[in-house]
Design a protein around this motif. Structure first.
Motif, mmCIF file in Angstrom:
data_model
loop_
_atom_site.group_PDB
_atom_site.id
_atom_site.type_symbol
_atom_site.label_atom_id
_atom_site.label_comp_id
_atom_site.label_asym_id
_atom_site.label_seq_id
_atom_site.Cartn_x
_atom_site.Cartn_y
_atom_site.Cartn_z
ATOM 1 N N HIS A 32 39.672 47.914 80.071
ATOM 2 C CA HIS A 32 40.776 48.133 79.147
ATOM 3 C C HIS A 32 41.704 49.240 79.631
ATOM 4 O O HIS A 32 42.935 49.114 79.576
ATOM 5 C CB HIS A 32 40.235 48.479 77.762
ATOM 6 C CG HIS A 32 39.707 47.301 77.008
ATOM 7 N ND1 HIS A 32 40.509 46.279 76.562
ATOM 8 C CD2 HIS A 32 38.444 46.977 76.615
ATOM 9 C CE1 HIS A 32 39.773 45.378 75.922
ATOM 10 N NE2 HIS A 32 38.514 45.782 75.950
ATOM 11 N N MET A 33 41.138 50.347 80.114
ATOM 12 C CA MET A 33 41.956 51.497 80.491
ATOM 13 C C MET A 33 42.767 51.243 81.755
ATOM 14 O O MET A 33 43.881 51.755 81.898
ATOM 15 C CB MET A 33 41.075 52.732 80.683
ATOM 16 C CG MET A 33 40.539 53.335 79.401
ATOM 17 S SD MET A 33 39.661 54.880 79.714
ATOM 18 C CE MET A 33 39.406 55.466 78.038
ATOM 19 N N GLN A 34 42.220 50.467 82.697
ATOM 20 C CA GLN A 34 42.885 50.256 83.976
ATOM 21 C C GLN A 34 43.428 48.827 84.148
ATOM 22 O O GLN A 34 43.896 48.477 85.220
ATOM 23 C CB GLN A 34 41.922 50.572 85.122
ATOM 24 C CG GLN A 34 41.514 52.039 85.179
ATOM 25 C CD GLN A 34 40.615 52.357 86.349
ATOM 26 O OE1 GLN A 34 39.903 51.484 86.851
ATOM 27 N NE2 GLN A 34 40.641 53.596 86.802
ATOM 28 N N GLY A 35 43.335 48.029 83.096
ATOM 29 C CA GLY A 35 43.847 46.674 83.176
ATOM 30 C C GLY A 35 43.091 45.809 84.171
ATOM 31 O O GLY A 35 43.686 44.978 84.864
ATOM 32 N N ARG A 36 41.774 45.965 84.254
ATOM 33 C CA ARG A 36 40.955 45.176 85.175
ATOM 34 C C ARG A 36 40.580 43.858 84.492
ATOM 35 O O ARG A 36 39.938 43.856 83.441
ATOM 36 C CB ARG A 36 39.685 45.938 85.567
ATOM 37 C CG ARG A 36 39.938 47.239 86.320
ATOM 38 C CD ARG A 36 38.644 47.843 86.787
ATOM 39 N NE ARG A 36 38.854 49.070 87.559
ATOM 40 C CZ ARG A 36 37.923 49.631 88.320
ATOM 41 N NH1 ARG A 36 36.721 49.085 88.417
ATOM 42 N NH2 ARG A 36 38.184 50.740 88.985
ATOM 43 N N LEU A 37 40.924 42.760 85.107
ATOM 44 C CA LEU A 37 40.665 41.466 84.493
ATOM 45 C C LEU A 37 39.270 40.932 84.805
ATOM 46 O O LEU A 37 38.683 40.217 84.001
ATOM 47 C CB LEU A 37 41.716 40.448 84.953
ATOM 48 C CG LEU A 37 43.166 40.781 84.604
ATOM 49 C CD1 LEU A 37 44.096 39.697 85.128
ATOM 50 C CD2 LEU A 37 43.327 40.939 83.099
ATOM 51 N N GLY A 38 38.739 41.263 85.974
ATOM 52 C CA GLY A 38 37.464 40.693 86.408
ATOM 53 C C GLY A 38 36.325 40.858 85.424
ATOM 54 O O GLY A 38 35.666 39.863 85.048
ATOM 55 N N PRO A 39 36.029 42.079 84.943
ATOM 56 C CA PRO A 39 34.892 42.281 84.033
ATOM 57 C C PRO A 39 35.038 41.613 82.679
ATOM 58 O O PRO A 39 34.118 41.655 81.875
ATOM 59 C CB PRO A 39 34.840 43.816 83.877
ATOM 60 C CG PRO A 39 35.559 44.353 85.060
ATOM 61 C CD PRO A 39 36.613 43.361 85.365
ATOM 62 N N MET A 40 36.197 41.008 82.386
ATOM 63 C CA MET A 40 36.421 40.404 81.074
ATOM 64 C C MET A 40 36.235 38.888 81.084
ATOM 65 O O MET A 40 36.494 38.229 80.082
ATOM 66 C CB MET A 40 37.846 40.739 80.581
ATOM 67 C CG MET A 40 38.179 42.216 80.594
ATOM 68 S SD MET A 40 37.019 43.212 79.626
ATOM 69 C CE MET A 40 37.434 42.663 77.985
ATOM 70 N N TYR A 41 35.769 38.306 82.194
ATOM 71 C CA TYR A 41 35.681 36.849 82.309
ATOM 72 C C TYR A 41 34.255 36.316 82.244
ATOM 73 O O TYR A 41 34.019 35.263 81.652
ATOM 74 C CB TYR A 41 36.334 36.385 83.621
ATOM 75 C CG TYR A 41 37.830 36.193 83.496
ATOM 76 C CD1 TYR A 41 38.374 34.994 83.088
ATOM 77 C CD2 TYR A 41 38.686 37.246 83.766
ATOM 78 C CE1 TYR A 41 39.744 34.826 82.960
ATOM 79 C CE2 TYR A 41 40.059 37.095 83.646
ATOM 80 C CZ TYR A 41 40.582 35.885 83.242
ATOM 81 O OH TYR A 41 41.929 35.733 83.111
ATOM 82 N N ALA A 42 33.290 36.984 82.878
ATOM 83 C CA ALA A 42 31.933 36.450 82.975
ATOM 84 C C ALA A 42 31.335 36.255 81.584
ATOM 85 O O ALA A 42 31.273 37.191 80.790
ATOM 86 C CB ALA A 42 31.050 37.385 83.800
ATOM 87 N N GLY A 43 30.889 35.054 81.277
ATOM 88 C CA GLY A 43 30.335 34.780 79.959
ATOM 89 C C GLY A 43 31.375 34.480 78.909
ATOM 90 O O GLY A 43 31.051 34.383 77.727
ATOM 91 N N ARG A 44 32.627 34.386 79.311
ATOM 92 C CA ARG A 44 33.761 34.082 78.424
ATOM 93 C C ARG A 44 34.020 35.193 77.415
ATOM 94 O O ARG A 44 34.760 36.096 77.694
ATOM 95 C CB ARG A 44 33.554 32.734 77.717
ATOM 96 C CG ARG A 44 33.581 31.542 78.690
ATOM 97 C CD ARG A 44 33.559 30.217 77.940
ATOM 98 N NE ARG A 44 33.602 29.106 78.888
ATOM 99 C CZ ARG A 44 34.713 28.595 79.378
ATOM 100 N NH1 ARG A 44 35.873 29.113 78.992
ATOM 101 N NH2 ARG A 44 34.675 27.601 80.235
#
Length: 317
Positions: A32-44
């Motif tokens: 959330h703080m750095q706008g990282r998309l990767g950690p928000m996808y696994a497991g939907r």
């Protein structure tokens, strides 16, 4: 005997769950703080499966031991880095009236001594890897330990002097709200020194991947490397719990200390763990000279000043 078994089981459960929760929280907070998309996808949904994916990744990687390594020390190092934090959890109280696995009269001394042992695991890893870059990383870990152990002990000694005991439950019993401004400098020194001992950003120069390729852990892979990462998160839990006990009143809250003491303790640990993640996200890595200067030019004098102030006020009051 049943009470002892139950307490040990609860400590083991906390040791198995809390570091993983901190790791999961770090993925999400950094996303959330750095706008990282990767950690928000696994497991939907909100990336709930990221931690599971990381575990599977580590389990699938090959466990390689360098041919020239000291094999026994190389294999033992991850355990030496991890197990001491389990021992520290035994003496940390989570509530009043005996809600601690082991109430030692010298619990604070025990906790600080055992935390120092955990750092030796990284030094063992660097020495046993038969890799000059790993050895350099291990030497940096040793230098960082020697620099930041001193202000950390001084800050903790200030609280022990104020409470008149080395027992962690005893320190919480003696704690009062007006200790917050009185011991504020010691709390900041203790927390910063603890982050440096754990080699958390921005104090991660010994394991900087851009400098010496993860320092003492260069030759590690698979589950052995995962144990070092788990030791870091376990260290965060222990550091936050000790900070809460020494400087924030432990289980004491605005109301219902006896009934909800464990909840106040967990909330304080969670808030401090969030601060650890926030510091990582918001600050760039320090240079080695800056790291040493912070310890010797700032933290040591501040911790000595806090210790002197505590001594004067104890005599005066």
């Amino acid at each position: 005997m049943l009470e002892i078994v139950v307490k040990l089981a609860l400590v083991a459960a906390a040791f198995a769950v809390l570091p993983l929760l901190v790791g999961q929280a770090e993925h999400k907070v950094m996303a959330h703080m750095q706008g990282r998309l990767g950690p928000m996808y696994a497991g939907r949904f909100h990336g709930w499966g990221q931690l599971v994916a990381d575990g599977v990744k580590f389990a699938q990687k090959e466990d390689v031991v360098p041919a020239a390594a000291d094999r026994w020390v190389f294999k033992l190092a991850p355990g030496v880095a991890l197990v001491p934090y389990l021992l520290v959890l035994l003496v940390i109280p989570v509530g009043p009236d005996g809600q601690v696995a082991l109430d030692l009269g010298v619990g604070l001394f025990f906790a600080l001594a055992v935390m120092g042992v955990g750092v030796i695991g990284a030094i063992m890893a660097g020495w046993a890897s038969a890799n000059k870059y790993s050895l350099l990383g291990g030497m940096r870990v040793a230098a960082q330990l020697m620099s930041y152990e001193l202000p950390m002990v001084f800050a903790a000694s200030s609280v022990a002097m104020a409470a008149g005991t080395l027992s962690l439950p005893g320190i919480v019993e003696e704690w009062h709200w007006w200790w917050l401004p009185w011991q504020a400098v010691g709390a900041a020194v203790f927390f910063v020194a603890g982050l440096a001992e754990l080699r958390r950003p921005p104090f991660d120069m010994p394991v900087a991947d851009s400098e010496i390729i993860f320092g003492p852990y260069t030759e590690y892979g698979g589950l052995r490397f995962a144990l070092f990462i788990l030791a870091e998160y376990a260290g965060i839990v222990v550091l936050c719990a000790l900070t809460a006990v020494l400087f924030l009143g432990g289980w004491k809250g605005p109301f219902l200390n006896a009934e909800l003491g464990w909840l106040w303790m967990l909330l304080k640990v969670a808030a401090l763990a969030f601060c650890v993640i926030w510091v990582r996200v918001a600050n760039p890595r320090m240079r080695e000279d800056q790291l040493q200067k912070l310890a010797w030019a700032w933290l040591v004098p501040l911790s000595l000043a806090q210790l002197a102030l505590t001594g004067v006020l104890k005599v005066a009051l």
